[in-house]
Design an enzyme around this catalytic site. Sequence first.
Site, PDB file in Angstrom:
ATOM      1  N   ASP A  36     163.766  -4.257 -26.635  1.00  0.00           N
ATOM      2  CA  ASP A  36     164.802  -4.380 -25.618  1.00  0.00           C
ATOM      3  C   ASP A  36     166.104  -4.934 -26.210  1.00  0.00           C
ATOM      4  O   ASP A  36     166.083  -5.761 -27.130  1.00  0.00           O
ATOM      5  CB  ASP A  36     164.282  -5.332 -24.522  1.00  0.00           C
ATOM      6  CG  ASP A  36     165.234  -5.498 -23.366  1.00  0.00           C
ATOM      7  OD1 ASP A  36     165.464  -4.505 -22.644  1.00  0.00           O
ATOM      8  OD2 ASP A  36     165.756  -6.621 -23.170  1.00  0.00           O
ATOM      9  N   GLU A  72     166.128  -0.029 -27.842  1.00  0.00           N
ATOM     10  CA  GLU A  72     167.078   0.229 -26.766  1.00  0.00           C
ATOM     11  C   GLU A  72     168.486  -0.103 -27.242  1.00  0.00           C
ATOM     12  O   GLU A  72     168.821  -1.273 -27.444  1.00  0.00           O
ATOM     13  CB  GLU A  72     166.747  -0.612 -25.525  1.00  0.00           C
ATOM     14  CG  GLU A  72     167.656  -0.262 -24.355  1.00  0.00           C
ATOM     15  CD  GLU A  72     167.935  -1.421 -23.411  1.00  0.00           C
ATOM     16  OE1 GLU A  72     168.363  -1.141 -22.280  1.00  0.00           O
ATOM     17  OE2 GLU A  72     167.756  -2.587 -23.796  1.00  0.00           O
TER      18      GLU A  72
END
Length: 512
Positions: free
Chosen positions: A212, A248
């Site tokens: 993330d 990401e």
Amino acid sequence: MKLLIVAALVGLCFAQYNPNTKHNRTSIVHLFEWRWADIAEECERYLAPNGYGGVQISPPGENIVVTNPWHPWWQRYQPIGYNLCSRSGTEEELKDMITRCNNVGVNIYADAVINHMCAASGGEGTHSSCGSYFNANKEDFPSVPYSSWDFNDAKCKTAKEEIENYNDVFQVRNCRLVSLLDLALEKDYVRGKVAEYLNKLIDLGVAGFRVDACKHMWPGDLSNIYSRLKTLNTTWFSPGTKPFIYQEVIDLGGEPIKVSEYFELGRVTEFKHSAKLGTVIRKWDKEKLSYLKNWGEGWGFMPSDRAVVFVDNHDNQRGHGAGGASVLTFWDSRFYKIATGLMLAHPYGVTIVMSSYRWDRHFVNGKDQNDWVGPPSNASGSTKPVPINPDSTCGNNWVCEHRWHQIRNMVIFRNVVNGQPLSNWWDNSNNQIAFSRGSKGFIVINNDDWALNVMLNTGLPMGTYCDVISGDKSGGSCTGKLVSVGSDGRATFSISNTDKDPFIAIHADSKL
């Protein structure tokens, strides 16, 4: 000997781009906010039999528990430690799920939140998913342990230690993202703690990580952390197999941080794919399906062997992240099926299918006021199970797009055509297109406001095929449309613009 050493090092590096899926399975499904017990059952009863290669799970680490608003989805992205309990279940339930999914050849990829801890406003107490004490005010997280020494406060030069300017690389990577306490990942101690957490998950049997918020971390810090990761558990994976890494990074252009900075470390999420696909299928900005002839790199996307793609993800289906209003979701089911079918038929990238839950949307001036709403839950805030209805749909407001037969059958299509080139392209210069994947599969899409009636070269061997969009092959018969391919590989296709699903797909395994 030198060549052998170089080859071995290159092999280790490239392994992180490989999802390590088994049995020629090619797609991952994101079972967003599902409980571990439900994922274990879904692997056994549905994902393995229907060709899914893996599951992306919600962050498994300990997070803050937020009650205002009531247990929002984003609390999972505010860690307070690395213990393995969450509203998806206990560490034992997590371990059982990973084991059971691996045993049927379905990999598990954990969403890893390592850029930050909880928000600065998180307070003090034991309001966490495992009940561990923390004090966000003092940046004290004893379950790790992290102290104020382990955060980037001194490196951030903005007045409130928040990111204020996304054109300033140092702010983006050293300051707080929406007040989340930013970890000092250049410190050896912090790197060690993060690697220890990820390695624990590798020991349990995960096949890799969706990492993330990578735009907010320096590539050098990530490289160091990844270098500390173990190879995968040999109970299910070949010795020496490196974890799959997909990062990401939101890059729609216009900012100094580029996805290319992360290519050497692993694959990267291609948000342009999601945003542009929605624009094309909605026919916004005068876009047409016929323009997709050079879809992928030809549209300025990253190289296919570095890309992870999706129609929507848990962020942008709520208007967060990248893509804006063009992003297609289950709320636009007809367009969504076309988009997912196209993504799965096309060879570009590693594909992730989204599996969502419904929530009561409430738009004010174009913004959903309920974009925070967490998964279907009981009065206590605990997540509801995923019951399966007799027609294979899901109850309790779980959407289960991955069970829609059109999407499931296109996942199987992608497996059948894996490795085959895109060929036999046809379009009508507007919104009707077709292409084959070598001699293994063929798809035709009609997104125009009029009927499609055309004879096309499918590239497939002669025979009668079952259209896997309108139905299923069952033994020697078909519950949907039949497509007759002649000895010259040609077939006639008719698709009304009013059809429930205005596309047809056939493949080698759907031949009767």
